[in-house]
Design a protein around this motif. Structure first.
Motif, PDB file in Angstrom:
ATOM      1  N   LYS A   1      18.836  46.283  40.494  1.00 40.29           N
ATOM      2  CA  LYS A   1      19.330  45.156  39.905  1.00 40.29           C
ATOM      3  C   LYS A   1      20.243  44.191  40.353  1.00 40.29           C
ATOM      4  N   LEU A   2      19.929  42.905  40.551  1.00 37.32           N
ATOM      5  CA  LEU A   2      20.338  41.841  41.084  1.00 37.32           C
ATOM      6  C   LEU A   2      21.304  40.891  40.302  1.00 37.32           C
ATOM      7  N   VAL A   3      22.274  41.228  40.006  1.00 35.92           N
ATOM      8  CA  VAL A   3      23.342  40.335  38.882  1.00 35.92           C
ATOM      9  C   VAL A   3      24.336  39.100  39.264  1.00 35.92           C
ATOM     10  N   GLU A   4      24.614  38.217  38.782  1.00 45.02           N
ATOM     11  CA  GLU A   4      25.774  37.311  38.754  1.00 45.02           C
ATOM     12  C   GLU A   4      26.878  38.680  37.768  1.00 45.02           C
ATOM     13  N   ARG A   5      27.857  38.644  38.477  1.00 46.65           N
ATOM     14  CA  ARG A   5      29.478  39.290  37.499  1.00 46.65           C
ATOM     15  C   ARG A   5      30.479  38.965  37.807  1.00 46.65           C
ATOM     16  N   PRO A   6      31.604  38.813  37.216  1.00 42.33           N
ATOM     17  CA  PRO A   6      33.221  37.629  37.586  1.00 42.33           C
ATOM     18  C   PRO A   6      33.726  38.440  38.323  1.00 42.33           C
ATOM     19  N   VAL A   7      34.309  38.180  39.235  1.00 40.76           N
ATOM     20  CA  VAL A   7      35.388  38.851  39.564  1.00 40.76           C
ATOM     21  C   VAL A   7      36.779  38.206  39.322  1.00 40.76           C
ATOM     22  N   ALA A   8      37.672  39.416  38.984  1.00 44.96           N
ATOM     23  CA  ALA A   8      38.791  39.117  38.561  1.00 44.96           C
ATOM     24  C   ALA A   8      39.685  39.193  39.479  1.00 44.96           C
ATOM     25  N   ASP A   9      41.440  38.905  39.119  1.00 46.15           N
ATOM     26  CA  ASP A   9      42.599  38.891  39.832  1.00 46.15           C
ATOM     27  C   ASP A   9      43.069  40.383  40.376  1.00 46.15           C
ATOM     28  N   PRO A  10      43.099  40.855  41.282  1.00 45.26           N
ATOM     29  CA  PRO A  10      43.830  42.090  41.620  1.00 45.26           C
ATOM     30  C   PRO A  10      45.160  42.675  40.171  1.00 45.26           C
ATOM     31  N   GLY A  11      45.270  43.556  40.048  1.00 42.82           N
ATOM     32  CA  GLY A  11      45.905  44.707  39.329  1.00 42.82           C
ATOM     33  C   GLY A  11      46.957  44.755  40.054  1.00 42.82           C
ATOM     34  N   PRO A  12      47.933  45.846  39.854  1.00 40.26           N
ATOM     35  CA  PRO A  12      48.373  46.944  40.456  1.00 40.26           C
ATOM     36  C   PRO A  12      47.886  47.417  41.485  1.00 40.26           C
ATOM     37  N   GLY A  13      48.474  48.137  42.646  1.00 40.06           N
ATOM     38  CA  GLY A  13      47.435  48.921  43.311  1.00 40.06           C
ATOM     39  C   GLY A  13      46.356  48.338  43.878  1.00 40.06           C
ATOM     40  N   GLU A  14      45.411  47.173  44.062  1.00 43.90           N
ATOM     41  CA  GLU A  14      44.341  46.128  43.618  1.00 43.90           C
ATOM     42  C   GLU A  14      44.401  45.400  45.017  1.00 43.90           C
ATOM     43  N   ILE A  15      42.999  44.975  45.344  1.00 43.60           N
ATOM     44  CA  ILE A  15      42.917  43.876  45.697  1.00 43.60           C
ATOM     45  C   ILE A  15      41.465  42.859  45.623  1.00 43.60           C
ATOM     46  N   ARG A  16      41.085  42.366  46.103  1.00 41.65           N
ATOM     47  CA  ARG A  16      40.524  41.436  45.877  1.00 41.65           C
ATOM     48  C   ARG A  16      39.953  41.091  47.011  1.00 41.65           C
ATOM     49  N   ILE A  17      38.606  41.587  47.684  1.00 38.94           N
ATOM     50  CA  ILE A  17      37.761  41.352  48.958  1.00 38.94           C
ATOM     51  C   ILE A  17      36.638  40.451  48.802  1.00 38.94           C
ATOM     52  N   ALA A  18      36.292  39.475  49.441  1.00 37.66           N
ATOM     53  CA  ALA A  18      35.356  39.030  49.957  1.00 37.66           C
ATOM     54  C   ALA A  18      34.529  40.011  50.665  1.00 37.66           C
ATOM     55  N   GLN A  19      33.163  39.963  50.465  1.00 37.73           N
ATOM     56  CA  GLN A  19      32.724  41.011  51.616  1.00 37.73           C
ATOM     57  C   GLN A  19      31.666  40.348  52.903  1.00 37.73           C
TER      58      GLN A  19
END
Length: 324
Positions: free
Chosen positions: A17-35
């Motif tokens: 299924k293709l759905v819309e999901r919210p994208v949060a801010d990264p926490g410790p040890g994480e990144i946010r990536i625009a793919q």
């Protein structure tokens, strides 16, 4: 919000299924990536079917490339604006953007495109551990590689040639065999028209190969054992035709003290430093021209079910990417 492919139950391609999901801010040890692009792999099929169990509902996908949008506390090898690519867990790569652990995300050299990055990380790192980290393989050794016209296989053919390793490829058609030869295989066997174990013995003058690399599983396992020389190593690293049935360990003794292992990529890249080292070897192979990434198919994200059907029907060659 980011369009993301998820499953709520295990099953066929229809459960995607293709759905819309919210994208949060990264926490410790994480990144946010625009793919920019993501890769398709057989592990995605195993997870969708339930052969590899997931906690549901779950996103899918293990491989992608894009641009780092934000980094969390403690992340030092990446910064905002960096080009990056990964093969990583947990699943969730079939998406426009995500927050994820940074340890298995690697800076992507400028000379490698986002599509190439998305097509090469899981497959190329798999080839690295097969040739560099599983058992010693030297120039002149013989390797039998199944499904050699796929994404992993075409990289393996080139990798072997670059290191002077004699790779015998198998594939399911004459055209796919020719692809393997064009990418560096020393010999190719159409397993639909030939007994590959018999042909391997002919090619090696009765000796057998030093190593078998088998991602097909049930259908090729017996012939793979029959293709090995005494003390040879069987690397069973996939189950495209189904899981290998239980093995009587005495069989290995009777056939010449054979060795067998069932590795996974994610064991090898679980350590951050090791993952980055492996990626460095892969990037060197690609930047040098020794390995070229063959993208055989492109599907839009909303065509994900058709992409899975094509992969399972063995209608694909080289790597497959999802365009975003």
């Amino acid at each position: 919000m980011a369009r993301t492919v998820v499953i709520e139950v295990h099953g066929g391609p229809e459960v995607l299924k293709l759905v819309e999901r919210p994208v949060a801010d990264p926490g410790p040890g994480e990144i946010r990536i625009a793919q920019k692009s993501c890769g398709l792999n057989y592990i995605d099929v195993y997870q969708r079917m339930g052969l590899y169990k997931l906690t549901l509902p779950s996103a899918l996908g293990m491989e992608a490339a894009g641009v780092v949008e934000a980094v969390g506390e403690g992340v030092t090898h990446l910064k905002e604006g960096d080009r990056a690519a990964y093969a990583a867990s947990p699943p969730g790569a079939y998406t426009e953007a995500r927050v994820m652990p940074a340890g298995q995300v690697c800076p992507l050299p400028d000379g490698i495109s986002f599509e190439e990055g998305a097509a090469m990380m899981l497959k190329g790192l798999t080839v690295d551990y097969l040739f560099s980290r599983t058992t010693p393989i030297s120039k002149g050794d013989w390797v039998l590689f199944h499904a050699a016209a796929g994404g992993v296989g075409l990289i393996a053919c080139q990798w072997a040639k670059s290191e002077g390793i004699e790779l015998i490829a198998t594939a399911g058609s004459d055209a796919k065999c020719q692809m393997a030869l064009d990418h560096g295989a020393a010999h190719a066997i159409n397993y639909r028209t030939e007994d590959f174990a018999k042909r391997v013995r002919e090619i090696t003058n009765g000796r057998g190969v030093d190593v078998v690399m088998d991602s097909v599983g049930k259908d090729t396992f017996e012939g793979s054992l029959n293709s090995l020389r005494p003390l040879g190593m069987m690397i069973s690293f996939g189950n495209a035709s189904g899981p290998v049935p239980p093995v009587d360990i005495l069989t290995l003794a009777a056939r010449g003290s054979l060795k067998i292992t069932r590795p996974t990529l994610f064991t090898h890249i679980g350590d951050h430093a090791t993952c980055q080292e492996m990626a460095g070897r892969l990037f060197t192979k690609v930047n040098s021209g020794a390995v070229k990434i063959e993208i055989g198919q492109r599907f839009a994200l909303d065509q994900i079910a058709e992409a899975h059907r094509a992969l399972e029907a063995r209608r694909t060659t080289g790597s497959t990417v999802l365009t975003l």
